[in-house]
Design a protein around this motif. Structure first.
Motif, PDB file in Angstrom:
ATOM      1  N   GLN A  15       0.862  -1.187   0.000  1.00  0.00           N
ATOM      2  CA  GLN A  15       0.000   0.000   0.000  1.00  0.00           C
ATOM      3  C   GLN A  15       0.895   1.233   0.000  1.00  0.00           C
ATOM      4  OE1 GLN A  15      -0.496   2.135   3.118  1.00  0.00           O
ATOM      5  NE2 GLN A  15      -1.395   3.561   1.639  1.00  0.00           N
ATOM      6  N   GLY A  16       0.666   2.092  -1.011  1.00  0.00           N
ATOM      7  CA  GLY A  16       1.434   3.321  -1.124  1.00  0.00           C
ATOM      8  C   GLY A  16       1.212   3.949  -2.488  1.00  0.00           C
ATOM      9  N   LYS A  17       1.992   4.967  -2.818  1.00  0.00           N
ATOM     10  CA  LYS A  17       1.829   5.681  -4.084  1.00  0.00           C
ATOM     11  C   LYS A  17       3.157   5.724  -4.849  1.00  0.00           C
ATOM     12  CE  LYS A  17       0.240   9.278  -1.853  1.00  0.00           C
ATOM     13  NZ  LYS A  17      -0.304  10.621  -1.534  1.00  0.00           N
ATOM     14  N   TYR A  18       3.019   5.872  -6.176  1.00  0.00           N
ATOM     15  CA  TYR A  18       4.171   6.127  -7.060  1.00  0.00           C
ATOM     16  C   TYR A  18       5.199   4.989  -7.017  1.00  0.00           C
ATOM     17  CZ  TYR A  18       2.137  10.593  -5.609  1.00  0.00           C
ATOM     18  OH  TYR A  18       1.263  11.587  -5.251  1.00  0.00           O
ATOM     19  N   SER A  19       4.731   3.769  -7.087  1.00  0.00           N
ATOM     20  CA  SER A  19       5.633   2.622  -6.969  1.00  0.00           C
ATOM     21  C   SER A  19       6.143   2.146  -8.327  1.00  0.00           C
ATOM     22  CB  SER A  19       4.915   1.471  -6.267  1.00  0.00           C
ATOM     23  OG  SER A  19       3.787   1.066  -7.012  1.00  0.00           O
ATOM     24  N   PHE A  20       7.311   1.524  -8.315  1.00  0.00           N
ATOM     25  CA  PHE A  20       7.907   0.871  -9.485  1.00  0.00           C
ATOM     26  C   PHE A  20       8.087   1.833 -10.663  1.00  0.00           C
ATOM     27  CE2 PHE A  20       5.710  -2.509  -7.127  1.00  0.00           C
ATOM     28  CZ  PHE A  20       6.708  -3.451  -7.003  1.00  0.00           C
ATOM     29  N   GLN A  21       8.428   3.055 -10.429  1.00  0.00           N
ATOM     30  CA  GLN A  21       8.660   3.981 -11.526  1.00  0.00           C
ATOM     31  C   GLN A  21      10.086   3.817 -12.060  1.00  0.00           C
ATOM     32  OE1 GLN A  21       7.564   7.991 -10.454  1.00  0.00           O
ATOM     33  NE2 GLN A  21       5.405   7.481 -10.255  1.00  0.00           N
ATOM     34  N   TYR A  22      10.203   3.800 -13.392  1.00  0.00           N
ATOM     35  CA  TYR A  22      11.493   3.687 -14.077  1.00  0.00           C
ATOM     36  C   TYR A  22      12.204   2.365 -13.734  1.00  0.00           C
ATOM     37  CZ  TYR A  22      10.725   8.636 -14.972  1.00  0.00           C
ATOM     38  OH  TYR A  22      10.185   9.832 -15.350  1.00  0.00           O
ATOM     39  N   CYS A  23      11.446   1.296 -13.552  1.00  0.00           N
ATOM     40  CA  CYS A  23      12.028  -0.019 -13.267  1.00  0.00           C
ATOM     41  C   CYS A  23      12.056  -0.890 -14.523  1.00  0.00           C
ATOM     42  CB  CYS A  23      11.232  -0.729 -12.176  1.00  0.00           C
ATOM     43  SG  CYS A  23      11.428  -0.009 -10.532  1.00  0.00           S
TER      44      CYS A  23
END
Length: 281
Positions: free
Chosen positions: A148-156
Motif C-alpha cells: 500500500q502506497g503511491k508512485y511505486s515501481f517507476q522507471y524499473c
C-alpha cells in the motif's frame, strides 16, 4: 565468527570495518553507522535504534530483527543480503543494493524503499505507507506481496510479480519488461508510458489505467467499474473477461471484452488509429 551476545552498543561505528561477526540479541542504540564497511555479518534477534546501521557491507544475514523508527536509511550500498522474519518501522531503509533476498517481513513505514537496487527477490512481504517504492530498480522477482502506497515501481526494468495485492497510485510509470500474474492492482493512472507490460489473470481498478503504453498485453483479466478512460494512446493486445466502463482513443492493436459501455474516439486519436474492438454483448 566473532560472537557478540546480549549487549547494547551505542555511539559511532562500534563495528566499523570488521569481518565475520555474529550479533545475537544485540541492541544497537543511539548513534550512527554501527556496522559499516563490514563483511560476513549475521544478526539474529537484534534491535536497531540508531541511524544508518548497515552501510557498504557484503554478505549480510538478518533474521528475526527489528528496525525502530530512528534506524533510518538502514541498509545502503551493500551486496548479497538475506533478510527474514524482520520488522521495519524506519523509512528509506533499502537503497543502492545488489542481491537482496527478503521473506516473511513486514514494513510499516516503507517510504522510499528499494531505490536503485538490482537483483531482488521478495516472498511473503508486506509494505505499508510506501510512497515511491522501487525507483530505478531492476531484475525484481516478487511473490505473495501486499503493498500500500503511491508512485511505486517507476522507471524499473525486468519485473515479475505473482499472487500479490498492489494498492498504489501512479504505479509502473516508465517501466520496461514487467509481468504481473494473479494480481489485484488498485490505483489511479496505472502504468502510463510503460513498455512491454504483460498482465495475466489480473484485476485492475482505478481511473485512467494503462495509457501511453507500448506493447501492452492482458490475458484473462478483469477491470473494475472505476477503471474508466482506459488505453488512451496505447498499443494493445488485451483480452478482458469483464465489461470495461470506457475506452478512449487507443492507438493500435486489439481489445476484446464482454462489453464496452462507452467507446470514445475523437479527433485527437493518434495514427494509425486502427485498434480493433471485439465485444461479446
Amino acid at each position: 565468527m566473532n560472537r557478540f551476545e546480549n549487549q547494547q552498543y551505542d555511539g559511532e561505528r562500534p563495528f566499523y570495518n570488521t569481518r565475520d561477526i555474529e550479533l545475537v540479541n544485540v541492541t544497537i542504540g543511539v548513534g550512527e553507522s554501527a556496522i559499516k564497511e563490514t563483511d560476513n555479518v549475521i544478526a539474529e534477534g537484534c534491535t536497531f535504534l540508531g541511524r544508518y546501521p548497515f552501510w557498504c557491507n557484503k554478505d549480510v544475514k538478518i533474521n528475526n530483527c527489528t528496525f525502530g523508527d530512528d534506524a533510518r536509511a538502514a541498509l545502503w550500498y551493500s551486496t548479497d543480503l538475506e533478510i527474514t522474519n524482520t520488522i521495519f518501522d524506519s523509512p528509506k531503509a533499502l537503497r543502492e543494493l545488489d542481491g537482496i533476498r527478503m521473506s516473511n517481513c513486514k514494513v510499516n513505514n516503507a517510504i522510499e524503499y528499494f531505490w536503485f537496487c538490482r537483483n531482488i527477490e521478495l516472498d511473503n512481504v508486506e509494505l505499508r505507507n510506501g510512497d515511491y517504492l522501487f525507483l530505478h530498480s531492476e531484475n525484481i522477482r516478487i511473490r505473495n506481496f501486499h503493498f500500500q502506497g503511491k508512485y511505486s515501481f517507476q522507471y524499473c526494468k525486468n519485473i515479475v510479480i505473482e499472487d500479490s495485492i498492489l494498492d498504489t497510485k501512479d504505479a509502473f510509470w516508465n517501466t520496461e519488461n514487467v509481468t504481473l500474474r494473479n494480481c489485484q492492482v488498485k490505483g489511479e493512472y496505472l502504468a502510463w508510458y510503460c513498455k512491454n507490460l504483460r498482465m495475466e489473470n489480473c484485476h485492475v481498478s482505478g481511473t485512467q489505467p494503462l495509457c501511453y503504453a507500448d506493447n501492452l498485453v492482458m490475458i484473462n483479466c478483469t477491470m473494475g467499474e472505476d477503471a474508466d478512460l482506459a488505453f488512451e494512446y496505447s498499443t494493445v493486445n488485451v483480452d478482458i473477461k469483464s465489461s470495461i466502463t470506457s475506452v478512449k482513443n487507443p492507438t493500435s492493436g486489439i481489445i476484446k471484452a464482454l462489453s464496452i459501455k462507452e467507446l470514445l474516439l475523437d479527433e485527437n486519436i493518434r495514427q494509425p488509429a486502427d485498434c480493433r474492438i471485439e465485444t461479446v454483448e
